[in-house]
Design an enzyme around this catalytic site. Structure first.
Site, PDB file in Angstrom:
ATOM      1  N   LYS A 182      52.829  41.909  32.838  1.00  0.00           N
ATOM      2  CA  LYS A 182      53.739  42.890  33.439  1.00  0.00           C
ATOM      3  C   LYS A 182      55.138  42.334  33.713  1.00  0.00           C
ATOM      4  O   LYS A 182      56.068  43.092  33.952  1.00  0.00           O
ATOM      5  CB  LYS A 182      53.144  43.442  34.745  1.00  0.00           C
ATOM      6  CG  LYS A 182      51.979  44.377  34.482  1.00  0.00           C
ATOM      7  CD  LYS A 182      51.573  45.148  35.704  1.00  0.00           C
ATOM      8  CE  LYS A 182      50.549  46.203  35.332  1.00  0.00           C
ATOM      9  NZ  LYS A 182      49.917  46.826  36.475  1.00  0.00           N
TER      10      LYS A 182
ATOM     11  N   LYS B 285      45.852  47.281  25.414  1.00  0.00           N
ATOM     12  CA  LYS B 285      44.879  48.190  26.034  1.00  0.00           C
ATOM     13  C   LYS B 285      45.544  49.557  26.226  1.00  0.00           C
ATOM     14  O   LYS B 285      46.763  49.632  26.388  1.00  0.00           O
ATOM     15  CB  LYS B 285      44.343  47.623  27.355  1.00  0.00           C
ATOM     16  CG  LYS B 285      45.253  47.807  28.524  1.00  0.00           C
ATOM     17  CD  LYS B 285      44.563  47.672  29.869  1.00  0.00           C
ATOM     18  CE  LYS B 285      45.595  48.070  30.911  1.00  0.00           C
ATOM     19  NZ  LYS B 285      45.263  48.009  32.264  1.00  0.00           N
TER      20      LYS B 285
ATOM     21  N   LYS C 101      47.948  53.876  31.321  1.00  0.00           N
ATOM     22  CA  LYS C 101      48.681  55.018  31.890  1.00  0.00           C
ATOM     23  C   LYS C 101      50.185  54.822  31.714  1.00  0.00           C
ATOM     24  O   LYS C 101      50.931  55.756  31.587  1.00  0.00           O
ATOM     25  CB  LYS C 101      48.497  55.104  33.409  1.00  0.00           C
ATOM     26  CG  LYS C 101      47.117  55.154  33.945  1.00  0.00           C
ATOM     27  CD  LYS C 101      47.231  55.261  35.481  1.00  0.00           C
ATOM     28  CE  LYS C 101      45.937  55.002  36.178  1.00  0.00           C
ATOM     29  NZ  LYS C 101      45.771  53.618  36.647  1.00  0.00           N
TER      30      LYS C 101
HETATM   31  P1  TYM Z   1      43.729  50.734  37.182  1.00  0.00           P
HETATM   32  O1  TYM Z   1      44.163  51.861  38.043  1.00  0.00           O
HETATM   33  O2  TYM Z   1      44.718  50.143  36.237  1.00  0.00           O
HETATM   34  O3  TYM Z   1      42.478  51.164  36.339  1.00  0.00           O
HETATM   35  C1  TYM Z   1      41.348  51.751  36.974  1.00  0.00           C
HETATM   36  C2  TYM Z   1      40.086  51.284  36.290  1.00  0.00           C
HETATM   37  O4  TYM Z   1      40.118  51.649  34.906  1.00  0.00           O
HETATM   38  C3  TYM Z   1      39.900  50.489  34.100  1.00  0.00           C
HETATM   39  N1  TYM Z   1      40.718  50.624  32.882  1.00  0.00           N
HETATM   40  C4  TYM Z   1      40.225  50.501  31.640  1.00  0.00           C
HETATM   41  N2  TYM Z   1      38.989  50.238  31.195  1.00  0.00           N
HETATM   42  C5  TYM Z   1      38.813  50.188  29.853  1.00  0.00           C
HETATM   43  N3  TYM Z   1      39.833  50.374  28.956  1.00  0.00           N
HETATM   44  C6  TYM Z   1      41.087  50.638  29.377  1.00  0.00           C
HETATM   45  N4  TYM Z   1      42.066  50.836  28.498  1.00  0.00           N
HETATM   46  C7  TYM Z   1      41.326  50.708  30.780  1.00  0.00           C
HETATM   47  N5  TYM Z   1      42.435  50.952  31.524  1.00  0.00           N
HETATM   48  C8  TYM Z   1      42.038  50.879  32.804  1.00  0.00           C
HETATM   49  C9  TYM Z   1      40.383  49.325  34.951  1.00  0.00           C
HETATM   50  O5  TYM Z   1      39.809  48.110  34.541  1.00  0.00           O
HETATM   51  C10 TYM Z   1      39.924  49.755  36.324  1.00  0.00           C
HETATM   52  O6  TYM Z   1      38.560  49.446  36.520  1.00  0.00           O
HETATM   53  N6  TYM Z   1      43.807  46.928  40.386  1.00  0.00           N
HETATM   54  C11 TYM Z   1      43.041  48.054  39.906  1.00  0.00           C
HETATM   55  C12 TYM Z   1      42.701  49.057  40.995  1.00  0.00           C
HETATM   56  C13 TYM Z   1      42.056  48.430  42.186  1.00  0.00           C
HETATM   57  C14 TYM Z   1      40.703  48.009  42.285  1.00  0.00           C
HETATM   58  C15 TYM Z   1      40.575  47.510  43.622  1.00  0.00           C
HETATM   59  C16 TYM Z   1      39.626  47.997  41.394  1.00  0.00           C
HETATM   60  C17 TYM Z   1      42.657  48.217  43.374  1.00  0.00           C
HETATM   61  N7  TYM Z   1      41.769  47.665  44.259  1.00  0.00           N
HETATM   62  C18 TYM Z   1      39.350  47.001  44.065  1.00  0.00           C
HETATM   63  C19 TYM Z   1      38.411  47.479  41.861  1.00  0.00           C
HETATM   64  C20 TYM Z   1      38.281  46.990  43.165  1.00  0.00           C
HETATM   65  C21 TYM Z   1      43.833  48.763  38.827  1.00  0.00           C
HETATM   66  O7  TYM Z   1      45.027  48.627  38.740  1.00  0.00           O
HETATM   67  O8  TYM Z   1      43.089  49.593  38.067  1.00  0.00           O
END
Ligand code: TYM
Length: 330
Positions: free
Chosen positions: A111, A194, A197
């Site tokens: 990032k 990947k 969003k």
């Molecule tokens: P975030 O919001 O980017 O994504 C949410 C969840 O979706 C999964 N994900 C994917 N899995 C497969 N292929 C993809 N292209 C893909 N894009 C996203 C992410 O791995 C995630 O599981 N930091 C985290 C949010 C968070 C969190 C936490 C997660 C904050 N606190 C505590 C678990 C536990 C995040 O930015 O996810």
């Protein structure tokens, strides 16, 4: 009952990557665990957000959870900022985490690529510590996530172990749970990345709220290769392999079965149409439920109820931590 926890950021429309990598797993696990599912709005301000959009998206993300099959019978739903205790615990964790550990985080490197320090908010650097607090404050046993978040869950494990060894047994050391297939759904236009969003172009990203025409168009123009032969090989055929993985995950079949279904097909147009049919078939009913959930006005009730329980659980843990660290008066 063991506990599972996971959060999703409301920083943009959710993608099929979020659905396959995380939300689908939540649905499968919810009945067997004490489930905590959150909307990570405090995480999302590591990049600038429009406050009005953020308010709205918090509720929308929750509606997608419910539309995908999560139920308040099994889940404690909450918005992260409704449980401000996470940020208090994160401060304590920042004091036992070193810069070296955070500098190694792949997501931070990706990032901030090409940016000078002046343009990098500190929150982007310390964000995995807040994520550790999200997890550890609830004593989560397992954390289902996509593979991009595995390193962050591992950091949470290290922080738990470090705190436990310094102050005595306090936190459960959580396990990441990554799906065998679909842990990393790739961008349809650039399969080296990947699906995200926040991708610069929406062409390679299927959003959960895309209409049927958009889904079909994005899949029919997905990058493939010149072989004219459907087969699974992540290294030499990343585009085709990605589409096969999406198909396998959505149909809940193993990769070998999905590969066998298409193996030898020489017409990518036929193959892509089958993938598009499958995605449309899965997403359309979810979209319909999503609209109903938003309209029926239950989202706020779920969130109020969830925030109350989340605050109780997190509050007890934080009291214990404050006492162990030596805060306040004895
Ligand atoms: P975030 O919001 O980017 O994504 C949410 C969840 O979706 C999964 N994900 C994917 N899995 C497969 N292929 C993809 N292209 C893909 N894009 C996203 C992410 O791995 C995630 O599981 N930091 C985290 C949010 C968070 C969190 C936490 C997660 C904050 N606190 C505590 C678990 C536990 C995040 O930015 O996810």
């Amino acid at each position: 009952m063991k506990r599972f926890l996971s959060l999703v950021q409301p920083s943009g429309s959710l993608t099929i990557g979020n659905y396959i990598g995380s939300i689908r797993q939540f649905v499968k696990l919810q009945e067997s665990y004490d489930t905590f599912i959150g909307v990570a709005d405090m995480h999302s301000i590591t990049v600038p957000q429009n406050p009005e959009f953020l308010h709205r998206r918090n509720r929308e993300v929750l509606a997608w959870f419910v539309a995908a099959g999560l139920s308040d019978k099994h889940c404690t739903f909450f918005i992260q900022s409704d449980v401000r205790l996470h940020a208090e615990l994160a401060w304590i964790f920042e004091c036992i985490t070193n810069m070296g550990e955070l500098s190694r985080m792949t997501q931070f490197k990706v990032k901030t690529e090409g940016k000078t320090d002046k343009k990098i908010p500190c929150g982007l650097f310390t964000y995995p510590v807040l994520m550790a607090a999200d997890i550890l404050i609830y004593d989560a046993d397992i954390v289902p996530v996509g593979s991009d978040q595995k390193q962050h869950v591992e950091l949470a494990r290290n922080i738990a172990e470090c705190f436990n060894s310094r102050f005595g047994d306090t936190f459960v050391v959580p396990e990441p749970v990554i799906p065998n297939v679909g842990g990393r759904v790739r961008d349809l236009q650039d399969p080296s990345k990947k699906m995200s969003k926040s991708a610069t172009s929406p062409k390679g990203v299927i959003f959960l709220d895309d209409d049927e025409a958009a889904i079909r168009k994005k899949i029919s123009s997905a990058a493939t290769d010149m072989d004219a032969c459907v087969d699974y090989d992540e290294a030499s055929k990343p585009g085709v392999s990605n589409l096969i993985s999406i198909y396998a995950s959505l149909n809940e079949i193993g990769l070998p079965e999905a590969i066998a279904k298409f193996k030898g097909e020489t017409r990518y147009s036929v193959f892509k149409k089958a993938i598009a049919d499958c995605v449309v078939e899965h997403l359309m009913p979810i979209q319909e439920r999503y609209r109903k959930v938003l309209a029926d006005g239950m989202v706020d009730e779920y969130l109020d109820k969830g925030a109350k329980r989340a605050r109780e659980v997190a509050g007890r843990k934080l009291d214990e931590v404050f006492a162990k660290v030596g805060f306040g008066r004895a």
